[in-house]
Write a protein that holds these residues in place. Structure first.
Motif, mmCIF file in Angstrom:
data_model
loop_
_atom_site.group_PDB
_atom_site.id
_atom_site.type_symbol
_atom_site.label_atom_id
_atom_site.label_comp_id
_atom_site.label_asym_id
_atom_site.label_seq_id
_atom_site.Cartn_x
_atom_site.Cartn_y
_atom_site.Cartn_z
ATOM 1 N N PRO A 274 0.877 -1.232 -0.012
ATOM 2 C CA PRO A 274 0.210 -0.147 -0.035
ATOM 3 C C PRO A 274 0.933 1.272 -0.032
ATOM 4 N N HIS A 275 0.262 2.398 -0.441
ATOM 5 C CA HIS A 275 1.016 3.575 -0.508
ATOM 6 C C HIS A 275 1.302 4.033 0.691
ATOM 7 N N PRO A 276 2.608 4.287 1.105
ATOM 8 C CA PRO A 276 2.927 4.764 2.483
ATOM 9 C C PRO A 276 2.159 6.225 2.862
ATOM 10 N N VAL A 277 1.663 6.273 4.310
ATOM 11 C CA VAL A 277 0.886 7.317 4.786
ATOM 12 C C VAL A 277 1.729 8.009 6.121
ATOM 13 N N LYS A 278 1.587 9.276 6.240
ATOM 14 C CA LYS A 278 2.120 9.958 7.260
ATOM 15 C C LYS A 278 0.878 10.259 8.374
ATOM 16 N N ASP A 279 1.048 9.868 9.617
ATOM 17 C CA ASP A 279 -0.006 10.166 10.454
ATOM 18 C C ASP A 279 -0.190 11.789 10.806
ATOM 19 N N ARG A 280 -1.121 12.680 10.173
ATOM 20 C CA ARG A 280 -0.986 13.956 10.491
ATOM 21 C C ARG A 280 -2.237 14.363 11.460
ATOM 22 N N ARG A 281 -2.892 13.539 11.957
ATOM 23 C CA ARG A 281 -4.209 13.697 12.799
ATOM 24 C C ARG A 281 -3.276 14.531 14.155
ATOM 25 N N ASN A 282 -4.483 15.408 14.540
ATOM 26 C CA ASN A 282 -4.458 15.952 15.771
ATOM 27 C C ASN A 282 -5.795 16.354 16.525
ATOM 28 N N ALA A 283 -5.553 16.559 17.722
ATOM 29 C CA ALA A 283 -6.852 16.664 18.222
ATOM 30 C C ALA A 283 -7.617 18.137 18.042
ATOM 31 N N GLY A 284 -8.735 18.072 18.338
ATOM 32 C CA GLY A 284 -9.574 19.459 18.275
ATOM 33 C C GLY A 284 -10.502 19.174 17.164
ATOM 34 N N ARG A 285 -11.458 19.952 17.143
ATOM 35 C CA ARG A 285 -12.709 20.129 16.191
ATOM 36 C C ARG A 285 -12.791 21.403 15.615
#
Length: 339
Positions: A154-165
């Motif tokens: 699979p295409h590699p992915v960077k985890d760019r999630r952060n808290a907050g809405r």
């Protein structure tokens, strides 16, 4: 002593146009643990001819998007030169690695040459890497017996999630380079033809590859469909994804296998809908996103997704996918294949 890689392409022109694709930089960075890149930080203005300078200095040639070569300046000559290179590379014991990103190419120009390149790469590469399981069967259909040398990661992915809405502003966000193969015009045409042009609050944003094409889709803009021709910085993209219920991909099924924009969207924790093809189909089987067969089906999928306030199951599966498909793990897998 580390093995040496020449990577293609290394042109900086797309970056100057606001069309920068980070894939090459990410590939160099991750594989740099195992290999030296002889043309790192050395953008070329001479296309495939640049490889001549490195023939005595490299062990592998990594080709990316090589099927687009006929579209470039002097593309026919460059293609003929590419074909003449293979016996030279074999004589020098330089191995060819092909990263097969797409089915042929997104445009039909020079289709004969593009098909010839595709078949030649499958035959001559010692290893083919694809980011979609469909790439294996597609390559096998093009050249029988080739499946054994095609490897799916699979295409590699960077985890760019952060808290907050963020406050939700859009039902649908379509982002990334605006090109004909992405089918945005066909989607907007469908909405208008079925009196759905005011149903979804939609933002379409990205740098267009063609003023003419952007003009064609701009005619569909209204109070509920906002279309912007501009490059999106990471901070802005993060906010837009948080402000959108759905990230939509309307790509043509005929050419797409994998998508860096798809993986970036997963990295930001997006709720995604895409065509039932290539990497989208792979990820749908894992429960990470939803797919559609045609635009009639898409309208039903969008409505169903908009009715869901949350999808904890998909989020949990995305967590696992993000952990297992980093650039570091991709580089480790590629190194094992080449070892």
């Amino acid at each position: 002593m580390s093995k040496k890689i020449y990577i293609f392409p290394t042109s900086s022109r797309d970056e100057n146009l606001g069309l920068y694709n980070p894939y090459i930089d990410d590939l160099i960075r991750s594989l740099g643990r195992y290999y030296d890149f002889v043309n790192k930080d050395k953008p070329s203005s001479s296309g495939i001819f640049d490889l001549l300078k490195y023939l005595g200095k490299t062990d592998y040639v990594f080709f990316n998007w090589i099927e687009k070569l006929p579209e470039n300046k002097g593309g026919s000559i460059q293609t003929l030169f590419l074909f003449s290179l293979f016996p030279i590379l074999k004589l020098l014991n330089i191995k060819v690695i092909w990263l097969m990103h797409n089915k042929l190419a997104h445009t039909k120009e020079h289709l004969f040459l593009k098909k010839a390149i595709f078949r030649k790469m499958i035959r001559k590469a010692c290893c083919v890497i694809t980011h979609s399981s469909e790439g294996i069967s597609y390559g096998e259909n093009m050249v029988r017996g080739s499946a054994k040398k095609i490897h799916y990661f699979p295409h590699p992915v960077k985890d760019r999630r952060n808290a907050g809405r963020k406050e939700i502003l859009y039902d649908i966000l379509i982002w990334g380079t605006i090109s004909p193969y992405k089918g945005i015009d066909k989607f907007l045409e469908f909405l208008h033809a079925n009196n759905l042009e005011k149903k979804y609050k939609t933002l379409i944003v990205g740098k267009s590859t063609s003023e003419n094409h952007f003009g064609q889709i701009s005619k569909y803009a209204n109070q509920n469909i906002l279309i912007q021709n501009k490059f999106i910085e990471d901070d802005m993209l993060r906010d837009l994804i948080k402000q959108s219920r759905i990230i939509l991909f309307t790509y043509s099924r005929s050419s797409i296998l994998s998508s860096g924009v798809l993986m970036d969207s997963i990295g930001y924790g997006a709720n995604i809908i895409g065509p039932d093809v290539g990497a989208f189909a792979d990820l749908a089987k894992e429960g990470i996103l939803n797919t559609f067969k045609d635009f009639e089906d898409l309208a039903r999928v969008i409505d169903k997704q908009l009715d869901k306030s949350d999808n904890e199951n998909a989020k949990n599966k995305s967590d696992i996918f993000l952990q297992n498909n980093t650039w570091e793990k991709f580089a480790e897998n590629v190194n094992k294949v080449l070892a």
